[in-house]
Design an enzyme around this catalytic site. Sequence first.
Site, PDB file in Angstrom:
ATOM      1  N   TYR A  22      21.977 -15.195 -49.925  1.00 27.92           N
ATOM      2  CA  TYR A  22      23.027 -16.167 -49.631  1.00 27.92           C
ATOM      3  C   TYR A  22      23.336 -16.073 -48.140  1.00 27.92           C
ATOM      4  CZ  TYR A  22      26.573 -12.374 -50.232  1.00 27.92           C
ATOM      5  OH  TYR A  22      27.311 -11.224 -50.165  1.00 27.92           O
ATOM      6  N   GLU A  86      17.292 -19.103 -48.180  1.00 26.33           N
ATOM      7  CA  GLU A  86      18.727 -18.920 -47.985  1.00 26.33           C
ATOM      8  C   GLU A  86      19.486 -19.976 -48.780  1.00 26.33           C
ATOM      9  OE1 GLU A  86      20.595 -16.769 -46.348  1.00 26.33           O
ATOM     10  OE2 GLU A  86      19.279 -15.738 -44.911  1.00 26.33           O
ATOM     11  N   HIS A 124      17.541 -10.051 -52.010  1.00 29.36           N
ATOM     12  CA  HIS A 124      17.600  -9.290 -50.767  1.00 29.36           C
ATOM     13  C   HIS A 124      18.121  -7.879 -51.050  1.00 29.36           C
ATOM     14  CE1 HIS A 124      18.827  -9.455 -46.212  1.00 29.36           C
ATOM     15  NE2 HIS A 124      17.729  -8.759 -46.412  1.00 29.36           N
TER      16      HIS A 124
END
Length: 203
Positions: A22, A86, A124
């Site tokens: 994010y 993202e 991530h």
Amino acid sequence: MSLSPNHGDRRGQRPELIVLHYTGMADGASARARLCDPLAEVSAHWLIHEDGTTEALVPEDRRAWHAGAGEWRGSGDVNSRSIGIELVNTGARPFPEPQMAALEALLRRIMTRWDIVPAGVIAHSDMAPDRKIDPGPRFDWRRLALQGLAIWPEGGDEQPLAASLARIGYPAGPATLAAFRLRFRPWAEGPEDATDRILAAGL
């Protein structure tokens, strides 16, 4: 549309992972500006806005600078062997339906293009558990798994947790349990328990 200048050669590698992030920023315009700022030295291949708008910022055959320090399946330099996506989100709110639908469509295309398996779609926080928490506890990993776009535990025999996490790909360290839980049971607290061991073995 201009591309981010922040990318390089893949150093002889090819994409085998997709890393989900994010942005942690207030809006998509701010995130895009940072990902395209040469002084920031960060980038991603794709940016997906809350309304589902999907922007390509770095060509997939180039090395974007999204993963940073960390490892997966015992190998570092994740940037050279991954594609970074993202998602516009502060980290404190749900991911809207249009954004999730756009992500699913994009994942299907990327996984087909590069022959990436569902186990290759990671957070991530998975590959950098000591410093990252994105895409965070509000992200719906099970939804992706039901469509063959990620993995989800189906249960199994209880096995030693450290060995199971290593087989999945997690790097060893004190933050590994928290990273595993963040993705698969974000409501869990306290020391490892039988549910952790069963779920990890099932993966």
